[in-house]
Write an enzyme that holds these catalytic residues in place. Structure first.
Site, short mmCIF file in Angstrom:
data_model
loop_
_atom_site.label_atom_id
_atom_site.label_comp_id
_atom_site.label_asym_id
_atom_site.label_seq_id
_atom_site.Cartn_x
_atom_site.Cartn_y
_atom_site.Cartn_z
CE1 TYR A 181 -0.02 5.52 -3.67
CE2 TYR A 181 -0.90 7.74 -3.80
CZ TYR A 181 -1.10 6.38 -3.67
OH TYR A 181 -2.35 5.89 -3.51
CG ASP B 198 2.94 -17.75 7.34
OD1 ASP B 198 3.66 -17.02 8.05
OD2 ASP B 198 1.72 -17.59 7.20
NE ARG C 166 -0.92 -4.56 14.25
CZ ARG C 166 -1.06 -5.76 14.82
NH1 ARG C 166 -1.51 -6.78 14.12
NH2 ARG C 166 -0.76 -5.94 16.08
#
Ligand code: DSN
Length: 424
Positions: A54, A201, A236
């Site tokens: 984490y 984008d 990804r």
């Protein structure tokens, strides 16, 4: 990638699925314009112990202890991305392009009900650019722009007219099925005329941008997002960048705690690997071949009488318009699949058919170029596709055999022989 021996022993079902998918990828021709094949190094980074950590927050400013090692991975990813894109600030934590766009909206200071402008999905835009079924269309007042009915290209005068009329706070430029270059400087000039922020984008074209084949959104666009797995050929995921420090803090705050929790540190490490690969001269050559292959595909199809929207391509993709053959994108996607070519149906500008049926198919060259497809192979492939499109009763078995023979010349992941052909 390891031998997956632990996976095979603990979960034979999932193992069999991974092997079946490997076989599918190796035995078909991947022409979905947004897909690619990462290097084995990128895949190995995805499968590391970094998945166990984490690391909410930013490097050196984390909420949990024990982050000093993963900090190094994130800093490497950030520094490499800055170098690659020429960005002032980069956040490498977005889990995907959609998350990157959501965080960019927040970083731009948008409030619910504010007006945004983006390209209509059915003209080649993206869900997150204002589609009514996406957060971007649900929470904001969306003004969509499309392409010119005649040229099928962006009409910057019309975009300016819409901007002046509707005074958006944010203008998004970027596409998922538009084969022509985007003029970022013109978008900035339009935005400046109405006091809007420009978000580029570049998910589809980022591999071409870093190779200098498509013009860069910097320094024109305030905020820039991209996925990392399309032409950029990484794992990804997504990233957000800015041209200067104006939005730097806001980008980090929007990503965490704004919309995400813990970052995926194994994926961030894999992004760093992909950025290192993309900084190499070989990647530039690869990206050049992607664009050349798309042009060969478009011109060969056109010579055979197939209609391509806008009359060609400047990028890695093209959209075939089946209106002259009175065929649908849905049936041609299926026919292509039957002969071993994976592609997706796509609306064409001013399509009269629904998004579930469509009149077009989008084809891209990034994945095949990674396999090594060269100009003669792309020409041969274009002729097989033209036969499938134009012949009255296409001989499916023969076309499939021709596709298989072509694919065998360019093996994918020869190091990874599928260990099991178990049907799943
Ligand atoms: N699904 C991607 C594409 O195919 O273009 C966009 O998110």
């Amino acid at each position: 990638m390891s031998s997956l021996s632990h996976l095979a022993s603990v979960d034979p079902e999932i193992y069999a699925i991974t092997q079946a998918e490997l076989t599918r990828q190796q035995s078909t021709l991947e022409m979905i314009a947004s897909e690619n094949f990462t290097s084995l190094a990128v895949m190995e980074a995805c499968g590391t112990v970094l998945t166990n950590k984490y690391a909410e927050g930013q490097p050196a400013k984390r909420y949990y202890a024990g982050c000093e090692i993963v900090d190094k991975a994130e800093n490497l990813a950030i520094e490499r991305a800055k170098q690659l894109f020429g960005a002032f600030h980069v956040n490498v934590q977005p889990h995907s392009g959609a998350q990157a766009n959501m965080a960019a909206f927040m970083a731009a200071g948008l409030k619910a009900g504010d007006t945004i402008m983006g390209m209509d999905l059915s003209h080649g835009g993206h869900l997150t650019h204002g589609s009514p079924v996406n957060f971007s269309g649900m929470y904001y007042n969306v003004v969509s722009y499309g392409v010119d009915a005649q040229t099928e290209r962006l009409n910057y005068d019309e975009i300016r007219r819409l901007a002046v009329e509707h005074q958006p706070k944010l203008i998004i430029c970027g596409t998922s099925a538009y084969p022509r270059n985007i003029d970022f400087a013109r978008f900035r000039a339009i935005a400046d005329a109405v006091g809007a922020i420009v978000l580029a984008d570049i998910s589809h074209i980022s591999g071409l941008v870093v190779a200098g084949i498509h013009p860069s959104p910097f320094p024109h666009c305030h905020l820039v997002t991209t996925t990392t797995h399309k032409t950029l050929r990484g794992p990804r995921g997504g990233i957000i960048m800015s041209a200067d420090e104006t939005y730097a803090k806001a980008i980090d705050k929007a990503t965490f705690p704004g919309i995400q929790g813990g970052p995926l540190m194994h994926i961030i490490a894999a992004k760093a690997v992909a950025f290192k690969e993309a900084l190499s001269p070989e990647f530039k050559e690869y990206a050049q071949h992607v664009a050349e292959n798309a042009q060969i595909l478009a011109s060969t199809l056109q010579e055979r009488g197939v209609k391509i929207t806008t009359g060609g391509t400047d990028t890695h993709l093209l959209v075939i318009d089946f209106t002259p053959q009175d065929k649908t994108g849905k049936e041609m996607q299926q026919l292509f699949e039957e002969i071993g070519v994976t592609a997706n149906k796509n609306t064409v500008p001013n399509d009269t058919r629904s998004p579930f049926v469509t009149s077009g198919v989008r084809l891209g060259t990034p994945a095949l170029t990674t396999r090594g497809f060269d100009a003669p192979a792309m020409k041969a492939l274009a002729h097989i596709l033209a036969d499938a499109i134009l012949l009255e009763n296409p001989p499916l078995a023969e076309l499939k055999a021709r596709i298989e023979a072509l694919g065998e010349q360019f093996p994918l992941y020869p190091e990874l022989l599928a260990k099991s052909q178990v049907a799943v």
